[in-house]
Each structure stands twice: as C-alpha cells, then as structure tokens.
Design a protein around this motif. Structure first.
Motif, PDB file in Angstrom:
ATOM      1  N   ARG A  71       0.783  -1.272  -0.046  1.00  0.00           N
ATOM      2  CA  ARG A  71      -0.004  -0.050   0.031  1.00  0.00           C
ATOM      3  C   ARG A  71       0.939   1.224   0.217  1.00  0.00           C
ATOM      4  N   TRP A  72       2.028   1.138   0.025  1.00  0.00           N
ATOM      5  CA  TRP A  72       2.925   2.239   0.118  1.00  0.00           C
ATOM      6  C   TRP A  72       2.978   3.014  -1.209  1.00  0.00           C
ATOM      7  N   GLY A  73       2.696   4.488  -1.004  1.00  0.00           N
ATOM      8  CA  GLY A  73       2.487   5.224  -2.178  1.00  0.00           C
ATOM      9  C   GLY A  73       1.082   5.284  -2.662  1.00  0.00           C
ATOM     10  N   ILE A  74       0.133   4.428  -1.905  1.00  0.00           N
ATOM     11  CA  ILE A  74      -1.437   4.601  -2.624  1.00  0.00           C
ATOM     12  C   ILE A  74      -2.182   5.513  -1.551  1.00  0.00           C
ATOM     13  N   ALA A 114      -4.471   6.728   0.758  1.00  0.00           N
ATOM     14  CA  ALA A 114      -5.271   5.789   1.702  1.00  0.00           C
ATOM     15  C   ALA A 114      -6.647   6.093   1.777  1.00  0.00           C
ATOM     16  N   ALA A 169       8.954  -3.784   2.696  1.00  0.00           N
ATOM     17  CA  ALA A 169       9.388  -3.540   4.073  1.00  0.00           C
ATOM     18  C   ALA A 169       8.717  -2.323   4.467  1.00  0.00           C
ATOM     19  N   LYS A 170       8.225  -1.453   3.463  1.00  0.00           N
ATOM     20  CA  LYS A 170       7.833  -0.155   3.780  1.00  0.00           C
ATOM     21  C   LYS A 170       6.326  -0.267   4.120  1.00  0.00           C
ATOM     22  N   ASP A 171       5.749  -1.433   4.177  1.00  0.00           N
ATOM     23  CA  ASP A 171       4.369  -1.254   4.224  1.00  0.00           C
ATOM     24  C   ASP A 171       4.055  -2.643   5.488  1.00  0.00           C
ATOM     25  N   SER A 172       3.912  -2.154   6.744  1.00  0.00           N
ATOM     26  CA  SER A 172       4.018  -3.243   7.795  1.00  0.00           C
ATOM     27  C   SER A 172       2.949  -4.221   7.571  1.00  0.00           C
ATOM     28  N   THR A 173       1.993  -3.896   6.891  1.00  0.00           N
ATOM     29  CA  THR A 173       0.782  -5.087   6.480  1.00  0.00           C
ATOM     30  C   THR A 173       1.070  -5.897   5.178  1.00  0.00           C
ATOM     31  N   SER A 197      -7.281   1.888   5.552  1.00  0.00           N
ATOM     32  CA  SER A 197      -6.070   1.204   5.399  1.00  0.00           C
ATOM     33  C   SER A 197      -6.165  -0.560   5.603  1.00  0.00           C
ATOM     34  N   SER A 198      -7.200  -1.100   6.592  1.00  0.00           N
ATOM     35  CA  SER A 198      -7.236  -2.364   6.640  1.00  0.00           C
ATOM     36  C   SER A 198      -7.970  -3.017   5.810  1.00  0.00           C
TER      37      SER A 198
END
Lengths: 498, 494
Positions: free
Chosen positions: B206-209, B211, B241-245, B214-215
């Motif tokens: 999801r990094w850079g999208i 939001a 690695a930049k998106d914890s989920t 988020s879930s």
C-alpha cells in the motif's frame, strides 16, 4: 520525614500527585521513520516523507524503540506485555501532520511496575517509599510551532515530529513535592543506567505532566488538574507547591476545582489554565490499521533482559555490603550512571596499582572521589564527565598516597596541578619535589629546631598541657614544607617530647 | 497491421518479445486511442511521453538482446490514487489537485521495473469513495457500454476504479491498476465487461497509494481476461518492508499454474447471497456460472455465510472510521489546497480548506467515521463492527472447510445510469453488498464477465478464494471465462 501538609483555614490538607513522564527514547531514528533525531538541527532538516504525512506514506515500527521500552519496563520490574498495539489519537494541530498521534491507549507495551525512592538524599538510611508505575507506552512526539519568526504567521518545525517517546505513567502515590522530585530523579537515573533515554531535561528529552489534587487526610481523591510539559525537577516541585496551595485557596473560598489542563510559568513559578475539560478534545482513539500488533517472543525478551546493566538499587546495595562503603557514599556514587562507571574504573586501577583487592581500596577511592575530586573539579567549573583527570590517572595519585610517597595534604596540591596540566601524579611529584620525607634523621633535625625555638611550650606540654601536641606537629610539618610523613612526625615527636 | 489496441497484456508482451511489432508502435496506438476518447473522461492526466519513453527503453533492451520484464512493452493506465513521481496525483480530489509527489508508489514502481509504461492517470471516485465514479472532482467517467434499448442513456462505469474499467473496456489501455476497498475493482470490472482481481490483503504494498481505509485497501489489476490479470498481478505483488501490513510471502508463478480444469475442486454457493427480489438476469448468470464450473469438473456445494447481512453495515462503519482519520492529513498546512481567508486563524484555515477541498461523499464519510469513533459511540459502532468483521472471517473459514472457492454474483445489477443513484447513498452503497464480505475478510476475489443481460449490458461473476490462494481464484476464473466465451466487443460511439 514528616508528612507534607498544607495548612488551610479549615485545617490540614494532603496533596496527591501523579506524574506522566515523557522520556525520549535514545535512538538514531524516529519511531516510525528513518529520519534522524539529533537535537538542535536546523528546522525541518530531519523530516522524512512519513513524518510530513505525505499522501500514501506508511509507518514502520523501529525495533530499537520497542527494545528500549521493554528494557525500561524490566528495569522497574514491570509486567511486559507480549501483545501490545498502536492506536491513533486523533486531533488537528499544525505541529501534527498526520492529524493523529500514534500512541498506545488500549494495549500498552509495559504494564504495572514500581520504583523505590529514598525520600531524603542527605539521609540515605532514612525512609524509602515505593511509587507504583501504572504503565509505560510508546508514542510519537509532535513537531513545534514557532510564533516569533513572522509578524502574522506561525512557522512549523517538524524535526521532533515522530520522535519516539516513552510515556511513563505513575500511580497517584506521591504526597509531597519532595517525593515527586525524588521520583523524577530516580526515574531519570534508571533511564540513564538502562540507556533508554539520555534524561536531558533542558533539551526536552524528559518532561513531566504533573497531576495534582488535594483532600482532607483520609478523604477520597479530589478533582485533579494536569500541568503539562514541566521540564525540570525543580519546576515539578514548584508546580505541585503552587498548584496545591491554589487548589486549597479555591476550595476554602467556596469554589470548586475544575478538571483542566494547566501550564507552568517558570518565570513566576505559578500555573495558569490552558483549557478546561469542556474544551477537551475527543481524541477518537482506535487501533492504527497501518500497523500490526506488536508481539514479543521469549527470545527477544530474554535478550532484552540479558542486556540490562546492574541497576542503581542493586549497585548501591553491593557497594555497601561488598565494598563496605557508607550508605551515603554508596548513594552518591550510584545516583548517576557516569559516576558509578567512573568510580568502578578508579577502583579497578587503584586495586591493580596497589596490588590489593578492590574491597581493600574501595573506601579510600570512594572518600577521595567524593571529598577531593568533586570539590576540585567544581572549583574549576567542570564535572566528572569532562574531568581532565582520568580514573587511571587518579589511581596513580591514590597509589602515591597509599605507599606513603605523598601526604594527603600534598595530594590536594598534586590533584590541582593534575587538573591544571593534565600531567600524571608521579611526574608532578617528581618535578615539584613533593615527595614525602620519611627519613627519621632529617625529621628529627627539624623537630630539634622546633623544640629549641619553643622551649616555653615544651615546658607547658611536659607540665601536662597535652593539647599542645598538635602545635608541635603543625610547626614540624611547616618546617618540613608539608612533605614530612605525618605518621613518622607523630612517632618522633612523642619520643622526643616524652 | 492489425489494430494493436485490440491486443491484451499477454499478446503485447509476446508480440514485442518476438519482434512482431515494437513497443513504440503499441504505445503510439494506445496514445492515439486515449487522445480520441475525451468523451469518456477516463483519464485525469494523459502521459503519452511516459508511455513512449518506456516503450523505447523496452525496444532498446530487446535490440541489445536483453530479457524483457513480465510487462515488457505493455502500456497501462494508472489509477490516480497511486503516487507517481513528477505526475499529478490527485485522488480525483480538489484538495490534492496539482499535488505532484517526489516519490513513486511501490506497486507502480514494480510495474515500471517489469517493463510497463504509463499512458496516464485514471479517473476515479474522489479518494476512492463511491461506486459510480460520479464523486470525482474531475467529472464522472462514462461507461463505454450502452443499453440496447436505444435510450442512449449515459451509464456509470462503476467505482471507484471507474476510469480504469472504462479505459480497459474501451481499448484505451490493455490493462490498468485498480484499488479495492469494498468492491472498487470488482464492481467496475463487472459493469464494463472486463476482469479484475483483488488479491489477498497484503499481497500488494500500500506504500504510496493514497489511503482510504487502510485495513481494507488493496491494489489489483484490471484487464481484459484472466491471463492478463495474472501476468500483471505477478508484477504488482510482493513483500514490501515499507508497508507493515505487507505479506512476507514469495509471489508464486501464477501464470504457469493457470488451469481451467476444475476436477476435484469444490465450488461453494452461498445461500445468503441469493436474496429476495434478486435481478432475474443476475440470478440467471449465476446459474450459468454454476453450470459452467460443473461442466469443467467441479463439485458444486451449498454453503452458509450466516453473517452476510451484517457485512455492509459493518463495512460502512469501519471504512469511514479509518477514512476520517486517514484524511486528516489534508489540512492545508504542508501541501495541496490551502484556503486561508483574510484574518483567519488555524481552525478557520482547516475549516475553509477542507470545506472547499473535499466533495460531498468524502465529507459524508468523514462525518460518519468521526461519529462512530466518538466518545460514547465507539463501543456501540466501531467495536461492534470489528466483532462482525471477525464473525465474517469465521464464516468464510468454516465455508472453506467444505469448498475450495466460492462463486457468487459480483453486483446485484448491471451498470446503472449516471445520476440514477446520486441522491440515494444507501442504494449506491447496496451495490457493494456482494463485494464487501471478501474485503472485510481480506480474501482474494475476482470478477469475470459472464455475458450480457437482456439490456445488452455485461454482468460479472465473482470468485472468492482462501487467503493466499489467488491461484484457485484465477483458475476458476479461467474456467468461467472459457465457458462464457464473452468477447467484450462493444460499439464505439465516442
């Protein structure tokens, strides 16, 4: 220690205090971004895309921050929660780019623990008190608004934005400004031992929200006020004193305390209202959906526990029982981790140089450090951290005293010269010819001169005026320019006068 | 030369690799279609030069004999929710109008790295909130499909990925990115006769999208067929690695695993999705789908998803709650729109900026979200909704003890007319009734065209799989696709 009471018109009042201490976690990077955390950098130079809350940016937890919070919790014997979670605390402010602070409301990483404080520094054998810690949670710091840069606009500096904080929440267990002061000092000491926070209150690495209420002894808790961001031990104590007296005045003049947030003004030592409960934000806390729960495994906890140093209470106890130090000296030497570290180096070198066990030289080293070095450093306006004399150098000086090369009074002069020049004790003693005279012949000759010059006093002494003995010692030492071995002088004088 | 814009992802990739045509020829052909389709309003910004540059790079690589990426030579449309370096990223909002990021979203970067090029930024519902693309600040997208009743009514392309669906259906691009929070890939795919898959939550970074919720937010491909979606999903997916989920799992070779053989597979038919008053054509297409999968060798089993009716209400608590917080950063302080009335203070600036910068639907959801998280209401709404979410996950878990993949309609109806539901948010929300449960459970789900209704409009069938089992979903999708024989041919009127 006597109980702290406020004398009101209607009788005595008891103060109830709880503290929320915000301690900046000592790491190179922020809680959820890789940006640096150095103090005093140019505004907005330590800001990542995440800190500035650019669209689509996501937080990633910094494991070191988690580790430091866990170690801190372990250091206060707290419950470590293997499952914790980050929540969002929502509110709008220009120093909060995300529009929410990531914190831990529902599931903090550290649960209940306790800190034991000595209520009076001067009386370390006096009473102690255990202050409960309700929880420690990890959260982001906000940025800073600057109102003095432009006539009509405010500027925003996001350098601190996202910096990792531990919020250490005490139980309402303190009952006087002194207790609160002792608690903050002890907490600061533990954090610095653990290495999880540098404890630098001037730079804002540690600050306290002070909750105060008053009540008649034995009655239920009164309504409390919270004074935000108090940044020194003295100010914490002033805040409590002022706030407690103000509350008593309000109640006794028929008013009621409003639950509110207040600000401390260091210039006047007083507090004033910032916002009342009615204006309080509804923070709409909810679990941060960008972050997974923090789940700690046994291996991680084990490595945290193994990395903990000896903590101040344990160290103080060891100094007293194993090294035979007085409670006072043990307290002084263990209050700051740097002092203890310095002392232990000194001890180590001193024992080695003198070929003795540490326990045999501990008293000498402790006494010298506390009564000689602290004073000498203070005199030249410096402290142990910046001491020009190293523990090894100091051990050299102590060795010269120990083997009788110099006397204690000469050692004072040598120390001053060491601080001034940075030279070793041995070099200074050699160069300045300060070696103590233990040659009985030379001393006897001087004593003979002294006795000859003071025949009347010799007669008086022999007539029973024992107190004059000290006079002869002084005169002999003077004649020897202080370099005579005092023990030898004593023995010879006794013989020659006797 | 044949019309290159009739080709899909696999055909372009293979044709470029074989030297049948150059990537530049492909890019030029699609650029021309984009330029000629202003009436559809599918693109907010066209970037023909970016498409050409990427194509030239691919052609140069091929000339040097270097291997081309999974998407080598394929120009695509990028939903304007993905941050693209140097190109306006607006989320179809006024508040981000003119915002040009200095960073590239993980998913778009992966696509460029795989050899794709960007034709432009695609229109969408503002902040991905909507089911008709009518909430865009840049005007609605028009569905290239028309009813066969001669009414010429302009139809909605679905939403929120309405620019993506219209552009793929109208051959303005062979494929496009979408994002799906509660059906935003699947419903527009169904409305326009194309294929779209929302993978398992966490497959795509999801990094850079920008939001929304988020879930629930998850990116996925939208293309003409199952194979094209498969190829593109492989390029988009992967741990970040930049998106914890983000899921820390390798990306399987789904394309190699594609198979329409359903022997030994059990297909679940959820009783609760067969609702009273269901559209007859939708019901029929569902029955067709069941028959097709049976013919492909599958065993059909009835299953229960008992908490289905609570899914939509729970979704409309959780998604707005997260959105109300996610959208707080658009405050006029650092970027985007700032409305600072004369003599205004900070609070006035927030109010003016956000009043001017957000559209009505976005404001509605921020209000709902703020309300459900408020002190005194949190437990009654948010906590309850989370419990429902857990129950829905359990429903699916139980169902997947009895079946391997679930078949259901994608939407309760075919495309509706623009303006038809604008003033009735609830009926608009009901469009996502079949899509939302899989979103809440984070499961992979796909819409595949199943044929036309009596009005000549496409209908989609939805496949929902077990977590991480994209392969099972894609394979069942392929079986449906082969049986349905849907051509996707439509009459060009723009």
């Amino acid at each position: 220690m006597s109980e702290y009471r406020i004398q009101g018109a209607t009788g005595e009042w008891e103060v109830v205090i709880g503290l929320e201490v915000h301690a900046q976690i000592k790491t190179n990077a922020k809680l959820f971004s890789g940006a640096a955390t150095e103090f005093g950098a140019e505004p907005n130079t330590q800001v990542s895309l995440i800190d500035a809350a650019m669209p689509g940016m996501l937080p990633v937890p910094n494991e070191e921050c988690i580790r430091q919070a866990v170690r801190t919790g372990m250091a206060i014997n707290a419950q470590i929660n293997k499952y914790s979670r980050f929540d969002r605390k929502n509110y709008f402010y220009a120093d909060l780019p995300q529009g929410y602070q990531i914190s831990q409301l529902y599931h903090p990483i550290v649960g209940p623990g306790a800190i034991e404080v000595i209520l009076d520094d001067k009386d370390p054998e006096g009473s102690t008190k255990t202050i409960g810690v309700e929880r420690i949670h990890v959260e982001q710091d906000a940025g800073k608004l600057m109102h003095d840069q432009h006539p009509t606009m405010s500027y925003v500096d996001l350098n601190r934005c996202g910096v990792a904080l531990m919020e250490i929440v005490s139980d309402p267990d303190m009952r006087s400004p002194a207790e609160a002061g002792a608690y903050v000092r002890k907490l600061r000491s533990i954090l610095r031992y653990v290495g999880s926070c540098d404890g630098n209150m001037e730079e804002g690495s540690m600050r306290a929200d002070v909750n105060v209420s008053v009540r008649k002894p034995g009655e239920p808790f009164g309504t409390r006020t919270e004074t935000k961001n108090v940044n020194s031990v003295r100010f914490v104590m002033q805040t409590i004193e002022h706030e407690a007296n103000r509350q008593v005045d309000v109640i006794e003049s028929g008013g009621a305390i409003v639950q509110e947030t207040r600000l401390f003004d260091p210039n006047t030592g007083t507090t004033r209202s910032m916002r009342s409960k009615e204006d309080a934000h509804d923070y709409r806390y909810f679990p941060d959906p960008d972050l997974l729960p923090v789940e700690l495994d046994d291996g991680f906890l084990e490595s945290c526990r193994n990395s903990l140093p000896e903590l101040p209470d344990a160290k103080r106890h060891r100094y007293e029982t194993n090294l035979g130090l007085s409670a006072y000296n043990a307290g002084v030497l263990t209050a700051e981790v740097e002092t203890a570290r310095w002392f232990e180096h000194l001890l180590n070198h001193t024992a080695a140089k003198q070929g003795k066990k540490e326990s045999e030289v501990a008293k000498q080293a402790a006494n010298w450090l506390i009564s000689e070095l602290f004073g000498a450093l203070n005199k030249v306006g410096t402290d142990l951290a910046a001491s020009p004399v190293s523990p090894e150098g100091a051990a050299g000086l102590l060795a010269l005293i120990g083997n009788g090369t110099i006397s204690g009074s000469i050692a004072k002069q040598v120390l001053e010269m060491m601080i001034e020049t940075g030279d070793s004790a041995a070099d200074i003693v050699e160069r300045e010819g300060l070696k103590q005279e233990s040659d009985t012949g030379a001393i006897e000759a001087k004593i003979a001169e002294v006795l000859a010059a003071n025949e009347d006093k010799v007669a008086e002494y022999r007539g029973g005026k024992d107190k004059l003995f000290g006079f002869f010692v002084g005169q002999t030492m003077k004649a020897m320019q202080g370099k005579a071995n005092p023990q030898v002088v004593n023995e010879l004088l006794k013989k020659l006068l006797g | 030369m044949a019309d290159l814009t009739e080709l899909g992802v696999a055909a372009i990739r293979d044709g470029v690799a074989n030297g049948d045509f150059s990537a530049v020829e492909v890019a030029e052909a699609f650029n021309a279609n984009v330029a000629a389709a202003g009436e559809l309003n599918a693109f907010i910004v066209a970037t023909p030069d970016a498409a050409l540059d990427a194509a030239k790079a691919t052609d140069a690589k091929r000339a040097k004999g270097e291997a081309l990426g999974k998407m080598g030579g394929v120009p695509i449309g990028m939903k304007d929710l993905f941050a693209t370096r140097g190109v306006q990223t607006s989320a179809a909002s006024h508040i981000l109008e003119g915002f040009t990021p200095e960073y590239e979203s993980t998913v778009s970067q992966k696509l460029w790295d795989a050899g794709a090029g960007m034709l432009g930024k695609l229109n969408l519902d503002q902040f991905a909130m909507g089911s008709s693309n009518e909430t865009s600040h840049f005007g609605n997208v028009v569905n290239p499909w028309k009813r066969n009743d001669g009414s010429d009514a302009a139809l909605a392309p679905g939403g929120s990925s309405g620019g993506s669906s219209a552009a793929v259906a109208a051959r303005l691009c062979p494929a496009a990115t979408g994002t799906d929070t509660g059906g935003s890939i699947r419903q527009p795919a169904a409305f326009t006769g194309i294929t779209g898959i929302k993978p398992t939550y966490g497959r795509c970074s999801r990094w850079g999208i920008v939001a929304f919720a988020s879930s629930l937010d998850q990116a996925g491909p939208m293309a003409r067929d199952v194979r094209d979606c498969t190829i593109m999903l492989e390029a988009m997916a992967g741990f970040d690695a930049k998106d914890s989920t983000s899921l820390e799992l390798p990306v399987p070779d789904w394309e190699a695993g594609l198979s329409a053989d359903m022997k030994g597979k059990r297909v679940g038919i959820p009783r609760e999705y067969r609702m009273d008053g269901m559209d007859a054509d939708v019901a029929k297409s569902w029955d067709d789908g069941i028959a097709w999968l049976k013919d492909a060798g599958a065993e059909i089993v009835e299953i229960n998803l008992p908490h289905t009716k609570y899914a939509l209400p729970a979704y409309y608590i959780i998604a707005p709650a997260e959105a109300s917080s996610n959208l707080a950063r658009y405050d006029g302080v650092r970027y985007g729109l700032r409305d600072l009335p004369e003599g205004a203070g900070l609070q006035d600036m927030y109010a003016a900026t956000r009043a001017a910068g957000f559209g009505a639907e976005v404001k509605r959801r921020i209000l709902i979200g703020t309300y459900v998280l408020s002190a005194g209401f949190y437990d009654a709404y948010y906590t309850q909704a989370q419990k429902v979410r857990t129950l829905i996950s359990h429903d699916f878990k139980n169902a997947f003890n009895e079946c391997d993949v679930i078949l259901a309609p994608t939407c309760p109806s075919a495309a509706f007319a623009l303006g038809e539901k604008t003033n009735d948010p609830l009926s608009m929300y009901l469009n996502d009734v079949f899509a939302v449960p899989a979103s809440l459970a984070g499961l992979p789900a796909m819409s595949v065209p199943a044929g036309l209704n009596r009005e000549g409009l496409p209908l989609g069938l939805q496949l929902i799989g077990k977590a991480f089992d994209e392969q099972g979903v894609l394979n069942a999708g392929l079986a449906l696709e082969q049986a349905a024989g849907f051509s996707g041919k439509l009459e060009k009127w723009w």
